[in-house]
Scaffold this motif. Sequence first.
Motif, PDB file in Angstrom:
ATOM      1  N   CYS A  20       0.839  -1.210   0.000  1.00  0.00           N
ATOM      2  CA  CYS A  20       0.000   0.000   0.000  1.00  0.00           C
ATOM      3  C   CYS A  20       0.866   1.249   0.000  1.00  0.00           C
ATOM      4  O   CYS A  20       0.585   2.207  -0.731  1.00  0.00           O
ATOM      5  CB  CYS A  20      -0.914   0.007   1.214  1.00  0.00           C
ATOM      6  SG  CYS A  20      -2.237  -1.200   1.149  1.00  0.00           S
ATOM      7  N   GLU A  21       1.905   1.244   0.821  1.00  0.00           N
ATOM      8  CA  GLU A  21       2.760   2.425   0.909  1.00  0.00           C
ATOM      9  C   GLU A  21       3.489   2.667  -0.405  1.00  0.00           C
ATOM     10  O   GLU A  21       3.614   3.809  -0.853  1.00  0.00           O
ATOM     11  CB  GLU A  21       3.762   2.262   2.055  1.00  0.00           C
ATOM     12  CG  GLU A  21       4.536   3.523   2.341  1.00  0.00           C
ATOM     13  CD  GLU A  21       5.021   3.591   3.778  1.00  0.00           C
ATOM     14  OE1 GLU A  21       6.089   4.180   3.992  1.00  0.00           O
ATOM     15  OE2 GLU A  21       4.337   3.077   4.672  1.00  0.00           O
ATOM     16  N   ALA A  22       3.974   1.577  -1.035  1.00  0.00           N
ATOM     17  CA  ALA A  22       4.665   1.724  -2.312  1.00  0.00           C
ATOM     18  C   ALA A  22       3.730   2.271  -3.387  1.00  0.00           C
ATOM     19  O   ALA A  22       4.114   3.121  -4.196  1.00  0.00           O
ATOM     20  CB  ALA A  22       5.253   0.377  -2.752  1.00  0.00           C
ATOM     21  N   VAL A  23       2.472   1.791  -3.397  1.00  0.00           N
ATOM     22  CA  VAL A  23       1.485   2.279  -4.369  1.00  0.00           C
ATOM     23  C   VAL A  23       1.201   3.754  -4.140  1.00  0.00           C
ATOM     24  O   VAL A  23       1.197   4.563  -5.085  1.00  0.00           O
ATOM     25  CB  VAL A  23       0.189   1.441  -4.289  1.00  0.00           C
ATOM     26  CG1 VAL A  23      -0.953   2.143  -5.021  1.00  0.00           C
ATOM     27  CG2 VAL A  23       0.404   0.060  -4.885  1.00  0.00           C
ATOM     28  N   LYS A  24       0.948   4.141  -2.905  1.00  0.00           N
ATOM     29  CA  LYS A  24       0.616   5.537  -2.599  1.00  0.00           C
ATOM     30  C   LYS A  24       1.797   6.461  -2.890  1.00  0.00           C
ATOM     31  O   LYS A  24       1.611   7.578  -3.392  1.00  0.00           O
ATOM     32  CB  LYS A  24       0.194   5.665  -1.133  1.00  0.00           C
ATOM     33  CG  LYS A  24      -1.124   4.988  -0.811  1.00  0.00           C
ATOM     34  CD  LYS A  24      -2.267   5.558  -1.652  1.00  0.00           C
ATOM     35  CE  LYS A  24      -3.594   4.894  -1.336  1.00  0.00           C
ATOM     36  NZ  LYS A  24      -4.690   5.383  -2.209  1.00  0.00           N
ATOM     37  N   ASN A  25       3.003   6.004  -2.579  1.00  0.00           N
ATOM     38  CA  ASN A  25       4.182   6.824  -2.872  1.00  0.00           C
ATOM     39  C   ASN A  25       4.343   7.046  -4.373  1.00  0.00           C
ATOM     40  O   ASN A  25       4.684   8.141  -4.825  1.00  0.00           O
ATOM     41  CB  ASN A  25       5.443   6.177  -2.300  1.00  0.00           C
ATOM     42  CG  ASN A  25       5.516   6.282  -0.791  1.00  0.00           C
ATOM     43  OD1 ASN A  25       4.812   7.085  -0.184  1.00  0.00           O
ATOM     44  ND2 ASN A  25       6.349   5.470  -0.170  1.00  0.00           N
ATOM     45  N   ALA A  26       4.098   5.974  -5.161  1.00  0.00           N
ATOM     46  CA  ALA A  26       4.203   6.097  -6.617  1.00  0.00           C
ATOM     47  C   ALA A  26       3.136   7.047  -7.149  1.00  0.00           C
ATOM     48  O   ALA A  26       3.410   7.893  -8.008  1.00  0.00           O
ATOM     49  CB  ALA A  26       4.078   4.720  -7.270  1.00  0.00           C
ATOM     50  N   GLU A  27       1.911   6.914  -6.651  1.00  0.00           N
ATOM     51  CA  GLU A  27       0.831   7.811  -7.083  1.00  0.00           C
ATOM     52  C   GLU A  27       1.190   9.268  -6.784  1.00  0.00           C
ATOM     53  O   GLU A  27       1.014  10.148  -7.631  1.00  0.00           O
ATOM     54  CB  GLU A  27      -0.466   7.453  -6.354  1.00  0.00           C
ATOM     55  CG  GLU A  27      -1.087   6.146  -6.794  1.00  0.00           C
ATOM     56  CD  GLU A  27      -2.289   5.780  -5.935  1.00  0.00           C
ATOM     57  OE1 GLU A  27      -2.619   6.548  -5.007  1.00  0.00           O
ATOM     58  OE2 GLU A  27      -2.892   4.717  -6.184  1.00  0.00           O
ATOM     59  N   HIS A  28       1.666   9.506  -5.571  1.00  0.00           N
ATOM     60  CA  HIS A  28       2.005  10.880  -5.182  1.00  0.00           C
ATOM     61  C   HIS A  28       3.110  11.441  -6.064  1.00  0.00           C
ATOM     62  O   HIS A  28       3.025  12.589  -6.538  1.00  0.00           O
ATOM     63  CB  HIS A  28       2.428  10.907  -3.718  1.00  0.00           C
ATOM     64  CG  HIS A  28       2.876  12.250  -3.245  1.00  0.00           C
ATOM     65  ND1 HIS A  28       2.000  13.293  -3.010  1.00  0.00           N
ATOM     66  CD2 HIS A  28       4.132  12.752  -3.002  1.00  0.00           C
ATOM     67  CE1 HIS A  28       2.677  14.360  -2.623  1.00  0.00           C
ATOM     68  NE2 HIS A  28       3.967  14.053  -2.609  1.00  0.00           N
ATOM     69  N   ALA A  29       4.158  10.645  -6.288  1.00  0.00           N
ATOM     70  CA  ALA A  29       5.282  11.121  -7.107  1.00  0.00           C
ATOM     71  C   ALA A  29       4.829  11.457  -8.521  1.00  0.00           C
ATOM     72  O   ALA A  29       5.205  12.497  -9.082  1.00  0.00           O
ATOM     73  CB  ALA A  29       6.387  10.063  -7.129  1.00  0.00           C
ATOM     74  N   LEU A  30       4.014  10.588  -9.109  1.00  0.00           N
ATOM     75  CA  LEU A  30       3.545  10.816 -10.472  1.00  0.00           C
ATOM     76  C   LEU A  30       2.614  12.025 -10.546  1.00  0.00           C
ATOM     77  O   LEU A  30       2.706  12.840 -11.472  1.00  0.00           O
ATOM     78  CB  LEU A  30       2.833   9.568 -10.988  1.00  0.00           C
ATOM     79  CG  LEU A  30       3.756   8.385 -11.298  1.00  0.00           C
ATOM     80  CD1 LEU A  30       2.967   7.092 -11.395  1.00  0.00           C
ATOM     81  CD2 LEU A  30       4.537   8.625 -12.575  1.00  0.00           C
ATOM     82  N   ASN A  31       1.725  12.148  -9.577  1.00  0.00           N
ATOM     83  CA  ASN A  31       0.815  13.293  -9.577  1.00  0.00           C
ATOM     84  C   ASN A  31       1.566  14.605  -9.482  1.00  0.00           C
ATOM     85  O   ASN A  31       1.181  15.607 -10.106  1.00  0.00           O
ATOM     86  CB  ASN A  31      -0.181  13.169  -8.426  1.00  0.00           C
ATOM     87  CG  ASN A  31      -1.169  12.028  -8.625  1.00  0.00           C
ATOM     88  OD1 ASN A  31      -1.255  11.442  -9.703  1.00  0.00           O
ATOM     89  ND2 ASN A  31      -1.900  11.695  -7.577  1.00  0.00           N
ATOM     90  N   GLU A  32       2.659  14.628  -8.721  1.00  0.00           N
ATOM     91  CA  GLU A  32       3.467  15.841  -8.613  1.00  0.00           C
ATOM     92  C   GLU A  32       4.142  16.176  -9.946  1.00  0.00           C
ATOM     93  O   GLU A  32       4.252  17.341 -10.329  1.00  0.00           O
ATOM     94  CB  GLU A  32       4.511  15.685  -7.510  1.00  0.00           C
ATOM     95  CG  GLU A  32       3.920  15.722  -6.101  1.00  0.00           C
ATOM     96  CD  GLU A  32       3.133  16.990  -5.841  1.00  0.00           C
ATOM     97  OE1 GLU A  32       3.711  18.083  -5.976  1.00  0.00           O
ATOM     98  OE2 GLU A  32       1.924  16.896  -5.522  1.00  0.00           O
ATOM     99  N   SER A 331       7.211   2.598   6.370  1.00  0.00           N
ATOM    100  CA  SER A 331       7.512   3.672   7.315  1.00  0.00           C
ATOM    101  C   SER A 331       7.116   3.213   8.717  1.00  0.00           C
ATOM    102  O   SER A 331       5.976   2.837   8.960  1.00  0.00           O
ATOM    103  CB  SER A 331       6.740   4.948   6.947  1.00  0.00           C
ATOM    104  OG  SER A 331       7.149   5.426   5.692  1.00  0.00           O
ATOM    105  N   GLN A 332       8.074   3.229   9.638  1.00  0.00           N
ATOM    106  CA  GLN A 332       7.842   2.738  10.979  1.00  0.00           C
ATOM    107  C   GLN A 332       7.677   3.884  11.960  1.00  0.00           C
ATOM    108  O   GLN A 332       8.347   4.922  11.842  1.00  0.00           O
ATOM    109  CB  GLN A 332       9.027   1.874  11.426  1.00  0.00           C
ATOM    110  CG  GLN A 332       9.013   0.464  10.872  1.00  0.00           C
ATOM    111  CD  GLN A 332       7.937  -0.381  11.524  1.00  0.00           C
ATOM    112  OE1 GLN A 332       6.853  -0.527  10.990  1.00  0.00           O
ATOM    113  NE2 GLN A 332       8.234  -0.920  12.703  1.00  0.00           N
ATOM    114  N   PRO A 333       6.817   3.718  12.962  1.00  0.00           N
ATOM    115  CA  PRO A 333       6.746   4.722  14.016  1.00  0.00           C
ATOM    116  C   PRO A 333       8.091   4.846  14.732  1.00  0.00           C
ATOM    117  O   PRO A 333       8.778   3.843  14.963  1.00  0.00           O
ATOM    118  CB  PRO A 333       5.674   4.165  14.957  1.00  0.00           C
ATOM    119  CG  PRO A 333       4.876   3.218  14.129  1.00  0.00           C
ATOM    120  CD  PRO A 333       5.839   2.642  13.142  1.00  0.00           C
TER     121      PRO A 333
END
Length: 402
Positions: A20-32, A331-333
């Motif tokens: 999930c984190e890898a998908v969201k990070n990729a989406e964010h990077a591409l959207n930027e 990403s860990q607390p």
Amino acid sequence: MNAYDKITPEGTRDLLFEECEAVKNAEHALNEVFRSRGYHEVVTPGMEFFDVFNKPGADFAPESLYKLIDSKGRLLVMRPDSTMPIARLVGTRLKDLPKPLRLFYNQPVYRTAKRLTGRSDEQMQTGIELIGAASIRSDLEVLVTAVESLKSCGVRHYRLEIGHIGIFQQLISSLEVPDQTRETIRSLIEGKNYPALGDLLDALPGESARLLRRLPRLFGGAEVLEEAAELFAENQQIMEIISYLKNLYADLLQFGSAEHFLIDLSLVQHNNYYTGVVFLGYTEGSGEAVLSGGRYDHLLSSFGIDYPAIGFGVDIDAVAQNRLREGVSLSQPALLVHAEMGYYAKGLQYTQKCIVGGEICEYSTFETEEEARAYAVKKHIPQLAVVGECIKLIDLTEGGTL
């Protein structure tokens, strides 16, 4: 008995944690990347009328579509592609806006994939559509944006393969064969199936059949365009295409080394709405293209407007898997905050303060400090903050002290 209540439908899967984190990070990077270049986001419905995709050139096999019936008995499909709905959107609600339009999307598509290919029936895609521009400037912009998109996702080893559908169209149009035979030829060229292609074309007369047989071998660097120029010297229309690709390729080399850009004149995508330059993007470790696109100058006319367009889509799931193979971790607390009895609000206030300061924090739901400490050790959280009348920080790393 609920026989299917603990499994997902064929062609789908759950995403967990790092995925999930890898998908969201990729989406964010591409959207930027897209926003920084003046593209604006649009979202189309997950369900569309079948008629949206039943257009000339939109070659979606009915058996590949997920179909539904609405309350009025009308045939719907789950969106198998984002370009067609955006063309519908431009032809209706956006038709009076100044052109060119720069649009991007970030949404899933649904289409049955061949089994054992590793492809999911539900794919998360993001991409752009540049509508109302037809020039080498617009083609170059979109290709460079495709490169920057892959780079933004942390892809170091990528390859962009570039072709032009016009060469295949020029050659196949001169063959007097049934549509099914044309599709077979296209499929064999796309798959670089040399023996089967040779057997089929050897039985057909004419120079075009001989030249079609050569297309799958026209793959490589700038030398491919020189070879193609000799091969098609008698065809003025194809020579114009080759000249165009030479200029486009020379410009692209200013944005990366030759190893990143290859010419492939056998790119003959299944979607028949492409009319010009077409391209595929690959990353190391992925046998399938993670990015695909091209120019489609006539598609919008089927929605009542006549604008040229070019765009591409990125398979977010494939890009995310590439990042996971490279060892991207969750990403860990950095801190677990445990509030003693009577100090629950103070504990949450301290948690919020740490979050504002840039830390990833968890708030303890345990009754005792010992339970909170055991949980933090098990989850590899390096620090525990015990909030009472005062705040006590405990370093849980091996050998650590505070």
